[in-house]
Design a protein around this motif. Structure first.
Motif, PDB file in Angstrom:
ATOM      1  N   HIS A  56       0.911  -1.264   0.621  1.00 14.42           N
ATOM      2  CA  HIS A  56       0.080  -0.019   0.403  1.00 14.42           C
ATOM      3  C   HIS A  56       1.157   0.793   0.168  1.00 14.42           C
ATOM      4  CE1 HIS A  56      -2.202   2.925   1.905  1.00 14.42           C
ATOM      5  NE2 HIS A  56      -3.928   2.155   1.237  1.00 14.42           N
ATOM      6  N   THR A  57       0.696   2.100  -0.876  1.00 19.83           N
ATOM      7  CA  THR A  57       1.497   3.346  -0.920  1.00 19.83           C
ATOM      8  C   THR A  57       2.022   4.252   0.198  1.00 19.83           C
ATOM      9  OG1 THR A  57       1.041   3.379  -3.243  1.00 19.83           O
ATOM     10  CG2 THR A  57       2.063   5.452  -2.224  1.00 19.83           C
ATOM     11  N   GLN A  58       0.412   4.777   1.015  1.00 18.01           N
ATOM     12  CA  GLN A  58       1.049   4.836   2.363  1.00 18.01           C
ATOM     13  C   GLN A  58       1.591   4.353   3.206  1.00 18.01           C
ATOM     14  OE1 GLN A  58      -0.385   7.999   2.396  1.00 18.01           O
ATOM     15  NE2 GLN A  58       0.548   8.505   4.140  1.00 18.01           N
ATOM     16  N   GLU A  59       1.143   3.276   3.135  1.00 22.29           N
ATOM     17  CA  GLU A  59       1.772   2.657   3.988  1.00 22.29           C
ATOM     18  C   GLU A  59       3.722   2.269   4.076  1.00 22.29           C
ATOM     19  OE1 GLU A  59       0.195  -0.631   7.060  1.00 22.29           O
ATOM     20  OE2 GLU A  59       0.696  -2.362   4.730  1.00 22.29           O
ATOM     21  N   ALA A  60       3.790   2.201   2.710  1.00 22.53           N
ATOM     22  CA  ALA A  60       5.365   1.813   2.278  1.00 22.53           C
ATOM     23  C   ALA A  60       5.983   3.149   2.644  1.00 22.53           C
ATOM     24  CB  ALA A  60       4.994   1.830   0.790  1.00 22.53           C
ATOM     25  N   LYS A  61       5.301   4.232   2.364  1.00 21.15           N
ATOM     26  CA  LYS A  61       6.219   5.886   3.150  1.00 21.15           C
ATOM     27  C   LYS A  61       6.064   5.542   4.218  1.00 21.15           C
ATOM     28  CE  LYS A  61       4.702   8.595  -0.934  1.00 21.15           C
ATOM     29  NZ  LYS A  61       3.221   9.497  -1.598  1.00 21.15           N
ATOM     30  N   GLU A  62       5.431   4.792   4.879  1.00 26.26           N
ATOM     31  CA  GLU A  62       5.488   5.557   6.233  1.00 26.26           C
ATOM     32  C   GLU A  62       5.745   4.668   7.514  1.00 26.26           C
ATOM     33  OE1 GLU A  62       1.292   5.625   7.543  1.00 26.26           O
ATOM     34  OE2 GLU A  62       0.444   7.239   6.675  1.00 26.26           O
ATOM     35  N   LYS A  63       5.795   3.276   6.968  1.00 29.45           N
ATOM     36  CA  LYS A  63       6.283   2.263   7.547  1.00 29.45           C
ATOM     37  C   LYS A  63       7.838   1.045   6.688  1.00 29.45           C
ATOM     38  CE  LYS A  63       2.407   1.565  10.570  1.00 29.45           C
ATOM     39  NZ  LYS A  63       1.125   1.639  11.376  1.00 29.45           N
TER      40      LYS A  63
END
Length: 375
Positions: free
Chosen positions: A78-85
């Protein structure tokens, strides 16, 4: 001597059908597995039909021994999850009781995630919080709801052997609906309504609910913001869920609480249990599957609790009592005796306490886990 296990990436339509149908063979004789509808599974895994693919990097694989499928797994970033975690997800995982098979499946996702600069993997999870998530670790002798994963007990042994650890747990509750003595619940609901100038919207039919559909999902995005693994649903995803599921909602089983400006501040969605109907349908709506589903929607003694959300500003104010009071009235008219919740995070003490507060009896019927591993 068994044949060596081989992995194959899902590419063709026939591959995807094998991916979806493998659990039908694996769990064929298990009385507690509830098969999904094949057409829904194919749609969920089709980038042309599922808008989640727009912000998720995804691959699917099948494990083979010779010509026989013996396992499956999905990798999701998931793009957002990849950026954050910098975490990838695995989901749609099923396998025979063979450690070589499970290791190959999990190793494949880990290698795929490493190639994309991820630092860990966790699952089972889907694209969004609306998908199947959480490996079953307790309650194998209980029939699943249609919105949850079922798996054999050996799955957990395999995950631990492959050095995965607990990330979070969910519980599923069975509550008995009180036949009487609900005056306290109604008084609480009325008090909260008056104090905070809120009301529960009354609907005669699904058409009257439609104007609140998007508002409800906006409230879901806000109320679920801090839950494990949740990322706000996009406009396209919301439209897709409204198209898929909204027409099936039954007014008496849905509670939508609004403020003076008609903004949705809380909601609860329940439905008559479709577990037995889906088992009889065996993955197909036609020629007879839809008949079993229609019968279950018209006559039932069990309801499933799908979603409950309360905006953060209304937490600990008793708004959940308004939701429970409203759906209990619908349950009494329908003859519902029990409610089965879908997975609730074990850390969500507020919701768990409210469910127990107004029930005749409660018990944990299932427990499931998200596993994680650094790579």
């Amino acid at each position: 001597m068994s044949q060596p296990t081989q992995i194959k990436k899902v590419i063709s339509k026939s591959d995807l059908k094998e991916f979806v149908k493998f659990p039908f063979r694996l769990y064929k004789n298990d009385p507690n597995w509830v098969p999904p509808l094949v057409r829904d599974e194919l749609a969920a895994l089709d980038p042309r039909k599922n808008p989640s693919f727009k912000h998720c990097d995804t691959s699917f694989w099948l494990a083979y021994m010779g010509e026989e499928v013996v396992g499956r797994i999905a990798g999701i970033i998931h793009t957002q999850e990849a950026k954050e975690k910098q975490m990838a997800r695995f989901g749609w995982i099923d396998f025979i009781d063979d450690h070589e098979v499970s290791k190959l499946l999990l190793d494949t996702v880990e290698s795929w995630a490493l190639e994309r600069n991820m630092k860990g993997v966790h699952g089972p999870m889907g694209f969004t919080d609306m998908d199947f998530e959480g490996m079953l670790i307790e309650g194998f002798d209980e029939v699943s709801t249609i919105a949850t994963i079922y798996n054999y007990p050996y799955y957990n042994d395999h995950l631990l052997a492959h050095r995965f650890e607990k990330s979070t747990d969910w519980v599923e509750i069975e509550s008995e609906i009180p036949e009487q003595g609900l005056q306290k619940l109604e008084r609480t609901a009325k008090l909260v309504s008056s104090r905070f100038k809120l009301r529960t919207v009354e609907f005669k039919n699904t058409r009257e609910m439609r104007p609140y559909g998007r508002k409800m999902f906006d409230a879901l995005n806000e109320s679920y913001a801090d839950l494990y693994g949740f990322h706000p649903l996009s406009k396209e995803e919301i439209d897709n869920y409204l198209k898929q599921y909204f027409s099936f909602l039954i007014p008496g089983f849905v509670a939508i609480v609004v403020d003076e400006e008609d903004n949705v501040v809380a909601f609860g969605i329940t439905m008559p249990s479709l577990s037995e109907a889906f088992q009889k349908a065996k993955g197909k709506l036609f020629p007879f599957g839809f008949i079993h589903i229609l019968k279950a929607l018209k006559k039932n003694t069990i309801a499933d609790l799908y979603l409950v959300g309360v905006l953060p500003k209304y937490h600990n104010m008793g708004v959940t009592a308004m939701i429970i009071n409203h759906v209990y009235k619908g349950f009494r008219k329908w003859g519902i005796k029990k409610i089965y919740t879908n997975p609730i995070l074990e850390s969500n003490k507020g919701l768990l306490n409210h469910i127990g507060m107004f029930a005749a009896k409660n018990r944990i019927r299932k427990k499931r886990r998200c596993y994680a591993k650094k790579i």
